[in-house]
Write a protein that holds these residues in place. Structure first.
Motif, PDB file in Angstrom:
ATOM      1  N   ARG A  21      39.034  43.701  32.706  1.00 36.29           N
ATOM      2  CA  ARG A  21      39.852  42.503  32.491  1.00 36.29           C
ATOM      3  C   ARG A  21      39.982  41.613  33.722  1.00 36.29           C
ATOM      4  NH1 ARG A  21      41.368  46.685  29.393  1.00 36.29           N
ATOM      5  NH2 ARG A  21      42.154  46.215  27.295  1.00 36.29           N
ATOM      6  N   GLY A  22      39.601  42.119  34.889  1.00 36.35           N
ATOM      7  CA  GLY A  22      39.909  41.437  36.133  1.00 36.35           C
ATOM      8  C   GLY A  22      39.328  40.056  36.283  1.00 36.35           C
ATOM      9  N   ASN A  23      38.183  39.790  35.661  1.00 30.57           N
ATOM     10  CA  ASN A  23      37.547  38.480  35.820  1.00 30.57           C
ATOM     11  C   ASN A  23      37.927  37.475  34.738  1.00 30.57           C
ATOM     12  OD1 ASN A  23      36.141  39.049  38.208  1.00 30.57           O
ATOM     13  ND2 ASN A  23      34.524  40.100  37.076  1.00 30.57           N
ATOM     14  N   LYS A  80      43.930  34.955  31.997  1.00 30.47           N
ATOM     15  CA  LYS A  80      44.747  36.076  31.539  1.00 30.47           C
ATOM     16  C   LYS A  80      44.916  37.072  32.670  1.00 30.47           C
ATOM     17  CE  LYS A  80      45.054  39.334  27.662  1.00 30.47           C
ATOM     18  NZ  LYS A  80      44.388  39.857  26.456  1.00 30.47           N
ATOM     19  N   SER A  81      46.138  37.518  32.894  1.00 28.73           N
ATOM     20  CA  SER A  81      46.387  38.497  33.949  1.00 28.73           C
ATOM     21  C   SER A  81      47.357  39.583  33.494  1.00 28.73           C
ATOM     22  CB  SER A  81      46.946  37.809  35.197  1.00 28.73           C
ATOM     23  OG  SER A  81      48.163  37.147  34.881  1.00 28.73           O
ATOM     24  N   TYR A  82      47.555  39.684  32.173  1.00 29.37           N
ATOM     25  CA  TYR A  82      48.405  40.752  31.645  1.00 29.37           C
ATOM     26  C   TYR A  82      48.016  41.027  30.200  1.00 29.37           C
ATOM     27  CZ  TYR A  82      50.895  36.966  29.289  1.00 29.37           C
ATOM     28  OH  TYR A  82      51.196  35.877  28.514  1.00 29.37           O
ATOM     29  N   GLU A  83      48.394  42.212  29.719  1.00 30.67           N
ATOM     30  CA  GLU A  83      48.128  42.576  28.320  1.00 30.67           C
ATOM     31  C   GLU A  83      49.118  43.655  27.901  1.00 30.67           C
ATOM     32  OE1 GLU A  83      44.385  44.102  25.547  1.00 30.67           O
ATOM     33  OE2 GLU A  83      44.022  43.215  27.511  1.00 30.67           O
ATOM     34  N   LYS A  84      49.607  43.533  26.659  1.00 29.19           N
ATOM     35  CA  LYS A  84      50.576  44.494  26.131  1.00 29.19           C
ATOM     36  C   LYS A  84      49.867  45.611  25.366  1.00 29.19           C
ATOM     37  CE  LYS A  84      55.124  42.429  25.227  1.00 29.19           C
ATOM     38  NZ  LYS A  84      56.038  42.001  24.143  1.00 29.19           N
ATOM     39  N   PHE A  85      50.410  46.827  25.501  1.00 31.39           N
ATOM     40  CA  PHE A  85      49.933  47.977  24.739  1.00 31.39           C
ATOM     41  C   PHE A  85      51.142  48.735  24.211  1.00 31.39           C
ATOM     42  CE2 PHE A  85      46.785  47.067  27.955  1.00 31.39           C
ATOM     43  CZ  PHE A  85      45.568  47.183  27.286  1.00 31.39           C
ATOM     44  N   THR A  86      51.085  49.151  22.956  1.00 36.39           N
ATOM     45  CA  THR A  86      52.123  50.040  22.458  1.00 36.39           C
ATOM     46  C   THR A  86      51.941  51.400  23.117  1.00 36.39           C
ATOM     47  OG1 THR A  86      50.815  50.895  20.607  1.00 36.39           O
ATOM     48  CG2 THR A  86      52.069  48.851  20.231  1.00 36.39           C
ATOM     49  N   ASP A  95      40.151  47.039  44.129  1.00 36.75           N
ATOM     50  CA  ASP A  95      40.273  45.644  44.568  1.00 36.75           C
ATOM     51  C   ASP A  95      41.454  44.924  43.921  1.00 36.75           C
ATOM     52  OD1 ASP A  95      38.032  46.000  46.075  1.00 36.75           O
ATOM     53  OD2 ASP A  95      36.666  45.021  44.680  1.00 36.75           O
ATOM     54  N   TYR A  96      42.253  45.629  43.098  1.00 38.63           N
ATOM     55  CA  TYR A  96      43.339  44.978  42.357  1.00 38.63           C
ATOM     56  C   TYR A  96      44.684  45.623  42.635  1.00 38.63           C
ATOM     57  CZ  TYR A  96      39.932  42.372  39.643  1.00 38.63           C
ATOM     58  OH  TYR A  96      38.925  41.516  39.272  1.00 38.63           O
ATOM     59  N   LEU A 126      50.521  45.790  30.979  1.00 36.99           N
ATOM     60  CA  LEU A 126      49.571  45.946  32.072  1.00 36.99           C
ATOM     61  C   LEU A 126      49.386  44.589  32.754  1.00 36.99           C
ATOM     62  CD1 LEU A 126      47.314  47.391  33.692  1.00 36.99           C
ATOM     63  CD2 LEU A 126      45.754  46.839  31.794  1.00 36.99           C
ATOM     64  N   GLU A 127      49.611  44.541  34.067  1.00 37.45           N
ATOM     65  CA  GLU A 127      49.413  43.315  34.843  1.00 37.45           C
ATOM     66  C   GLU A 127      48.467  43.612  35.994  1.00 37.45           C
ATOM     67  OE1 GLU A 127      53.286  42.060  36.067  1.00 37.45           O
ATOM     68  OE2 GLU A 127      53.898  41.436  34.054  1.00 37.45           O
ATOM     69  N   TRP A 128      47.621  42.641  36.339  1.00 38.35           N
ATOM     70  CA  TRP A 128      46.655  42.855  37.414  1.00 38.35           C
ATOM     71  C   TRP A 128      46.475  41.569  38.220  1.00 38.35           C
ATOM     72  CZ3 TRP A 128      45.591  42.733  32.210  1.00 38.35           C
ATOM     73  CH2 TRP A 128      44.818  41.665  31.746  1.00 38.35           C
ATOM     74  N   THR A 129      46.275  41.727  39.522  1.00 36.39           N
ATOM     75  CA  THR A 129      46.045  40.612  40.440  1.00 36.39           C
ATOM     76  C   THR A 129      45.020  41.057  41.477  1.00 36.39           C
ATOM     77  OG1 THR A 129      48.379  39.965  40.245  1.00 36.39           O
ATOM     78  CG2 THR A 129      47.105  38.976  42.038  1.00 36.39           C
ATOM     79  N   ARG A 130      44.014  40.221  41.709  1.00 35.68           N
ATOM     80  CA  ARG A 130      43.021  40.574  42.726  1.00 35.68           C
ATOM     81  C   ARG A 130      43.674  40.559  44.107  1.00 35.68           C
ATOM     82  NH1 ARG A 130      37.649  41.208  43.179  1.00 35.68           N
ATOM     83  NH2 ARG A 130      37.220  40.593  41.033  1.00 35.68           N
ATOM     84  N   LYS A 131      43.337  41.541  44.922  1.00 30.56           N
ATOM     85  CA  LYS A 131      43.934  41.663  46.244  1.00 30.56           C
ATOM     86  C   LYS A 131      43.430  40.581  47.200  1.00 30.56           C
ATOM     87  CE  LYS A 131      44.676  46.677  46.232  1.00 30.56           C
ATOM     88  NZ  LYS A 131      44.199  47.965  46.756  1.00 30.56           N
ATOM     89  N   SER A 132      44.252  40.321  48.203  1.00 30.95           N
ATOM     90  CA  SER A 132      43.833  39.458  49.304  1.00 30.95           C
ATOM     91  C   SER A 132      42.763  40.182  50.122  1.00 30.95           C
ATOM     92  CB  SER A 132      45.030  39.156  50.200  1.00 30.95           C
ATOM     93  OG  SER A 132      45.488  40.362  50.809  1.00 30.95           O
ATOM     94  N   ALA A 133      42.133  39.460  51.047  1.00 36.59           N
ATOM     95  CA  ALA A 133      41.123  40.081  51.910  1.00 36.59           C
ATOM     96  C   ALA A 133      41.720  41.251  52.688  1.00 36.59           C
ATOM     97  CB  ALA A 133      40.555  39.037  52.865  1.00 36.59           C
ATOM     98  N   ALA A 134      42.966  41.091  53.148  1.00 38.28           N
ATOM     99  CA  ALA A 134      43.618  42.173  53.893  1.00 38.28           C
ATOM    100  C   ALA A 134      43.849  43.391  52.997  1.00 38.28           C
ATOM    101  CB  ALA A 134      44.944  41.687  54.474  1.00 38.28           C
TER     102      ALA A 134
END
Length: 343
Positions: free
Chosen positions: A165-167, A171-177, A215-216, A234-242
């Protein structure tokens, strides 16, 4: 002349490389009817990788048992995993005549294992699964180093879910029961039946590992219907370079003490290798890589001249397409170089 119809991107158009493999999205979010282990999932991912060029064709594929067993000295686990994969039935979300449907398929067909320790395993992908893979348009690219570093099947499954899902651009989130997340995670029936146990034993440790090694940045937040927990977001965000550099460093450290470091119960490892300045003549070959990449190479391959290997890599890359992630491509080349040129 009318506009040409643009062919949709197929998962089969994506190609594995030295550091990563491709997994069709349908095989990421499948539901295990027959639970698999962490080792089963790793081995199956490697089997998909080695079959990839002809995975949609009715052919017999092969892979060395040495590749499948990884750091283990015995082939016993391979045979056990192969037999579980042959018995495994999974539920895959598909479209049938344009309507959402569930298809039940086997993961692995017939196979032959040569008896010598480093012999080949010959295997077939079942016809129904070949069709699903051929029609797939969404996939996860899995970094093999991360796949082997994760210590539970729940962490590996969460990593695959995020890589699928990262790319996504909008969309940066998704619900699951709870039923859906339990099924995708492969939680055995009758196990971890309460939300508190599921979160404590499976979800939270998986989130911590994926956050430390991938990387997330990932979270699984519960949501309620009335007074009870009904599912997770579920939420995801790509990390910074650091953040990515910190994950790369953790991958280089020993697994010993990793759980304590992830949980904040141990001081992070702060030793850094001393680097010589990059030679000026190498500037003509290309722009310098990240400092963290050279430090990683120094830690991973002690005794080698990291800049000489960079020169060899750039010569090898001269007539090839520029890599999307040159730092990772360099480290992957370094691994092969060290195998061919042991000190």
């Amino acid at each position: 002349m009318g506009e040409e119809t643009k062919k949709p991107y197929s998962s089969l158009d994506a190609k594995p490389n030295a550091d990563s493999l491709i997994k069709p999205g349908e095989l990421v979010d499948l539901v295990e009817v027959t639970p698999l282990t962490l080792n089963d999932r790793r081995i199956y991912n490697l089997m998909l990788e080695h079959a990839w060029d002809e995975i949609d064709k009715p052919v017999v594929h092969h892979v060395s048992k040495a590749v499948l067993r990884g750091s283990h000295n015995s082939n016993d686990r391979i045979g056990e995993s192969v037999e579980r994969l042959m018995r495994a039935i999974v539920k895959v979300s598909v479209l049938k005549d344009g309507e959402p449907a569930i298809e039940r398929v086997q993961l692995l067909g017939g196979n032959i294992e040569l008896e010598q320790p480093d012999g080949m395993l010959y295997y077939e992908i079942p016809r129904a699964l070949r069709r699903i893979i051929k029609n797939s348009t969404v996939f996860a690219r899995l970094q093999k180093e991360v796949m082997f570093a994760l210590s539970s099947k729940y962490a590996l499954t969460l990593y695959e879910m995020v890589q699928k899902r990262g790319n996504l651009r909008f969309k940066s989130y998704e619900k699951f029961t709870l039923e859906e997340i339990r099924g995708i995670m492969g939680v055995p029936k009758g196990k971890l039946t309460t939300w508190s146990n599921l979160n404590l034993r499976a979800l939270s440790p998986a989130v911590d590992e994926v956050n430390a090694l991938s990387d997330y940045e990932v979270s699984l937040k519960p949501y309620k219907e009335g007074r009870r927990v009904a599912g997770v977001m579920l939420e995801w965000t790509r990390k910074s370079a650091a953040g990515q550099s910190a994950a790369d460093r953790e991958l280089e450290y020993s697994k010993v003490g990793r759980k304590a470091r992830i949980e904040g119960r141990a001081e992070p490892v702060i030793e850094q290798p001393k680097l010589k300045p990059r030679p000026a003549w190498l500037d003509r070959a290309g722009e310098a890589l990240r400092t963290e990449t050279y430090e990683t190479a120094k830690l991973r391959f002690p005794g080698y001249d990291i800049y000489h290997v960079e020169s060899e890599w750039r010569q090898w890359m001269a007539d090839k397409e520029a890599p999307r992630e040159p730092d990772k491509a360099y480290l992957a080349f370094f691994r092969k170089f060290a195998e061919r040129n042991p000190i």
